[in-house]
Scaffold this motif. Structure first.
Motif, short mmCIF file in Angstrom:
data_model
loop_
_atom_site.label_atom_id
_atom_site.label_comp_id
_atom_site.label_asym_id
_atom_site.label_seq_id
_atom_site.Cartn_x
_atom_site.Cartn_y
_atom_site.Cartn_z
N ARG A 267 0.84 -1.20 0.00
CA ARG A 267 0.00 0.00 0.00
C ARG A 267 0.88 1.25 0.00
O ARG A 267 2.04 1.20 0.40
N THR A 268 0.31 2.37 -0.43
CA THR A 268 1.07 3.62 -0.51
C THR A 268 0.60 4.59 0.57
O THR A 268 -0.61 4.83 0.71
N PHE A 269 1.57 5.12 1.31
CA PHE A 269 1.26 6.05 2.40
C PHE A 269 1.93 7.39 2.11
O PHE A 269 3.15 7.44 1.89
N ILE A 270 1.15 8.44 2.11
CA ILE A 270 1.67 9.77 1.78
C ILE A 270 1.47 10.67 3.00
O ILE A 270 0.37 10.73 3.57
N ALA A 271 2.55 11.34 3.42
CA ALA A 271 2.45 12.23 4.59
C ALA A 271 1.64 13.46 4.23
O ALA A 271 1.85 14.08 3.18
N ALA A 272 0.72 13.84 5.10
CA ALA A 272 -0.04 15.08 4.90
C ALA A 272 0.94 16.24 4.94
O ALA A 272 1.92 16.21 5.70
N PRO A 273 0.73 17.29 4.13
CA PRO A 273 1.70 18.37 4.02
C PRO A 273 1.54 19.49 5.05
O PRO A 273 0.45 19.72 5.58
N GLY A 274 2.65 20.17 5.29
CA GLY A 274 2.63 21.39 6.08
C GLY A 274 2.46 22.59 5.17
O GLY A 274 2.18 22.45 3.97
#
Ligand code: 13P
Ligand code: SF4
Length: 337
Positions: A267-274
């Motif tokens: 699965r692909t996990f993307i960090a939420a942005p600042g």
């Protein structure tokens, strides 16, 4: 403010004494065995610490684990309020914290004298306090909660009973919406979760239309309103590994991704942005103070050690024990390996 973290005596092993070629993992395992120690780690710790821990969990799981361990030494890889919690529950055990400066912005925001004044100004209110606070603030509270059990505990308070909630105003506002209770909130925030940016999150979600968004309730409402799922670190981990989707945008401290990648490598996990569109903001500077080297030194030196005056400990134990008694059913244990 009482300093509950005590440093090593002079003569203790220091980083300068260590052989640069030392195999830290092997040495930590040896000391753990010889001293009958257990290593507890929060999901926000570095991957090398998570991987050597006996147990990795969210705040509630770690409190439960600390309450039931038969180890003589608890090496707590997390922040000070978590290690204090372990000592409050285990006065006879040695509890060490790898870096004595590992604090928390929520704890800092809520000083005991100010909290006492807050309570005194609302004498008829029940004080429900997030576990991210000092032992002194716990002792001034009626019930401690974590993000895993807060709503279920608030639901057990009679509907006509007014409530104070401290110290996280975003978690408090989320709980207000979730439980329908009109709670009076303390104005503290988590410096990590507060930095996610709504505009950048919406842009990212537009580029990944099939991604599900999951967020920790310490995030502001501007982030939570976009989330498909809101929960504690363990709940986030369960969501991304069981939900019928292959891509996730994750709004919490980035080190939780280590367990996600281990549990669901496809699965692909993307960090939420600042605010700048990057994700470096999702890094807790307090958790980052701990390291494998400091963990080893703490286990050898049995310091920095948590020591809590007995009257303070018993005062803090009552609301913490109330939390454990009022929490919904115990979840299955999750091991690091
Ligand atoms: P949980 O692991 O209980 O979700 O808490 C998150 C956190 O911020 C700990 O400091
Ligand atoms: Fe405190 Fe936030 Fe760090 Fe958790 S992530 S320890 S709430 S500063």
């Amino acid at each position: 403010m009482i300093d509950t973290v005590f440093d090593a005596e002079s003569g203790a092993l220091t980083a300068d004494d260590l052989d640069p070629l030392i195999d830290l993992e092997a040495e930590i395992s040896r000391v753990r065995r010889e001293k009958n120690a257990v290593i507890l780690a929060h999901y926000y710790q570095d991957p090398d610490i998570q991987d050597i821990a006996d147990f990795v969990g969210d705040s509630l799981d770690l409190s439960r684990k600390a309450a039931e361990t038969d180890a003589d030494i608890i090496a707590f890889c997390g922040v000070k309020f978590m290690a204090e919690g372990a000592k409050i529950l285990n006065p006879g055990k040695t509890v060490v914290l790898p870096d004595r400066e590992a604090g928390c912005s929520l704890e800092d925001s809520c000083q005991p004298d100010d909290f006492k004044a807050f309570r005194d100004a609302h004498p008829d209110h029940t004080a429900i306090t997030y576990i991210n606070c000092s032992a002194e603030v716990k002792a001034l509270s009626d019930i401690i909660v974590t993000s895993s059990n807060a709503a279920a505990i608030i639901d057990q308070i009679p509907k006509d009973q007014p409530i104070l909630f401290a110290p996280d105003k975003h978690l408090g506002a989320f709980l207000r919406r979730k439980t329908g209770r009109d709670m009076t909130l303390w104005p503290g925030t988590c410096i990590v979760h507060e930095q996610f940016n709504e505009r950048e999150l919406v842009k990212l979600a537009t580029r990944h239309p099939d991604a599900k968004i999951t967020a920790h309730p310490e995030c502001p409402e501007s982030i939570l309103r976009h989330a498909d799922h809101i929960g504690s670190t363990r709940s986030i981990l369960e969501f991304v590994t069981t939900e019928n989707a292959s891509e996730f945008i994750v709004a919490t401290e980035q080190h939780l991704m280590h367990q996600m990648q281990k549990a669901a490598p496809d699965r692909t996990f993307i960090a939420a942005p600042g605010a700048d569109g990057g994700c470096d903001c999702a890094n807790c500077p307090f958790m980052a103070l701990n390291s494998l080297e400091k963990l080893y030194l703490a286990m050898v030196n049995e310091a920095p050690r948590i020591e809590i005056p007995e009257d303070l400990r018993t005062g803090a134990l009552a609301p913490l024990q109330r939390m454990l008694d009022m929490s919904p059913l115990k979840p299955p244990a999750r091991n690091a390996a």
